[in-house]
Motif scaffolding. Sequence first.
Motif, PDB file in Angstrom:
ATOM      1  N   SER A   1       0.828  -1.200   0.000  1.00  0.00           N
ATOM      2  CA  SER A   1       0.000   0.000   0.000  1.00  0.00           C
ATOM      3  C   SER A   1       0.868   1.257   0.000  1.00  0.00           C
ATOM      4  O   SER A   1       1.744   1.409   0.846  1.00  0.00           O
ATOM      5  CB  SER A   1      -0.915   0.014   1.232  1.00  0.00           C
TER       6      SER A   1
ATOM      7  N   ALA B   1      -0.833   1.016   4.563  1.00  0.00           N
ATOM      8  CA  ALA B   1      -1.818   0.105   5.143  1.00  0.00           C
ATOM      9  C   ALA B   1      -1.278  -1.310   5.307  1.00  0.00           C
ATOM     10  O   ALA B   1      -1.742  -2.053   6.165  1.00  0.00           O
ATOM     11  CB  ALA B   1      -3.090   0.085   4.288  1.00  0.00           C
TER      12      ALA B   1
ATOM     13  N   LEU C   1      -4.787  -8.852   3.900  1.00  0.00           N
ATOM     14  CA  LEU C   1      -3.905  -7.717   4.154  1.00  0.00           C
ATOM     15  C   LEU C   1      -3.010  -8.071   5.328  1.00  0.00           C
ATOM     16  O   LEU C   1      -3.490  -8.423   6.409  1.00  0.00           O
ATOM     17  CB  LEU C   1      -4.718  -6.465   4.474  1.00  0.00           C
TER      18      LEU C   1
ATOM     19  N   ASP D   1       0.311  -6.786   7.836  1.00  0.00           N
ATOM     20  CA  ASP D   1       1.113  -5.631   8.220  1.00  0.00           C
ATOM     21  C   ASP D   1       2.565  -5.900   7.849  1.00  0.00           C
ATOM     22  O   ASP D   1       2.909  -6.964   7.322  1.00  0.00           O
ATOM     23  CB  ASP D   1       0.934  -5.289   9.705  1.00  0.00           C
TER      24      ASP D   1
ATOM     25  N   ARG E   1      -3.936  -8.467   9.039  1.00  0.00           N
ATOM     26  CA  ARG E   1      -4.804  -7.381   9.489  1.00  0.00           C
ATOM     27  C   ARG E   1      -6.260  -7.677   9.181  1.00  0.00           C
ATOM     28  O   ARG E   1      -7.160  -7.075   9.769  1.00  0.00           O
ATOM     29  CB  ARG E   1      -4.400  -6.072   8.818  1.00  0.00           C
TER      30      ARG E   1
ATOM     31  N   PHE F   1      -4.268  -1.575  -4.825  1.00  0.00           N
ATOM     32  CA  PHE F   1      -4.866  -0.694  -3.820  1.00  0.00           C
ATOM     33  C   PHE F   1      -5.561   0.497  -4.473  1.00  0.00           C
ATOM     34  O   PHE F   1      -5.150   0.972  -5.534  1.00  0.00           O
ATOM     35  CB  PHE F   1      -3.794  -0.196  -2.847  1.00  0.00           C
TER      36      PHE F   1
ATOM     37  N   GLU G   1      -6.627   1.420   2.423  1.00  0.00           N
ATOM     38  CA  GLU G   1      -6.465  -0.025   2.508  1.00  0.00           C
ATOM     39  C   GLU G   1      -7.460  -0.751   1.616  1.00  0.00           C
ATOM     40  O   GLU G   1      -7.411  -1.978   1.491  1.00  0.00           O
ATOM     41  CB  GLU G   1      -6.621  -0.501   3.948  1.00  0.00           C
TER      42      GLU G   1
END
Length: 358
Positions: A179, A183, A199, A201, A207, A221, A226
């Motif tokens: 991202s 994000a 997603l 981290d 996430r 993206f 996000e």
Amino acid sequence: MAKGTTYNHERIEFVDARTGVRLMQVTSFPTMSMALPYHGRNFTGDSKTFIFISQREARRDAPWDLFRVDTDGTNLTQLTECEGAAGFVMSPQDDCAYFHRQGVLWRVDINTFREEEILAPHGVASMSAGAISPDGAHYFAQVVTAHDTSGIVRIRTDGSEASLIAEGERGSLALHSVSPGGAGLLVWQMRQGKKTWILLDDNGNARGVYTGSYDFAHCTFLGRSERVQGCALPPDRALVHIGLGEEQPTTIAQGVYFWHSASTLDGEWIVSDTNWPDEGLQLVHVPTGRYRPLCYPRSSQGHPQWTHPHPQFSPDGRMVLFNSDRTGICQIYLAFIPDDLRERVRTGQLSVQERRVW
């Protein structure tokens, strides 16, 4: 060709015959040149320079070298002269480009052309796709480990550390993109036989899940958010976007077959090539879903990646970079988006000629 050489510009400026938009063919030497992936960081932050790859010779297995060029077509400069380099990305500090070669992360200064070996991550058999964090602190790479598993490696760009942050069975895990807003990492993973978009981290912790029941033709993206935007698979003919936990996407626009799409950093605009049939690069206003042709790349759009336009915006959103083999050889082009066109798409007030083209 030689590393560090700045060549005379190759630009050819013209106007799209159907839309009237100003175009520039940036490269024209009779070897293939190609833009880097549209979901990566390829421009400097001021939108004045971008990096791309060009084949060293006119043969099928010729190596690809990294070049830089200004968006006015000048300062066309070769940055590398080596074999096996891949995973190119521009540094967020705009001073160098990162790449890997033979399992080692390197950087090359885009002004002095000095190459520096950074780090060879332990336990990695090979590396492929690469991406950079928005602050430039980490380089991420899709890898095959020494144990023949798929994984994602995070390498500190100061060379102090490398970590395997995600791992799965061979072919069950892939890094898609990072991202631009921080994000995290967009990754797909096979879970119980289903392709699942997730997603992560920067440490590899999940996430959330976007979807395990819907897949895209291509996606990335939506700006710095996000959220993910992408193109629906046939027979659907739509641009869609999705957030964490939503499972099913929301339609942005529909009508033509959107193929590969990228957005501006603020997420207000999307540009997408089209296929089956080719209806040009479409400029899409995300809040309203209105769109119209920006230009017609006239690329052959076959199986090889260099026949796909793969459009992407400059950071300021005022230019679109794309590929076309309209000359018989893949070259790189820029389309310059007129302000009045952007306003007409936003408001839906298209001219008679634009309605005729549409």
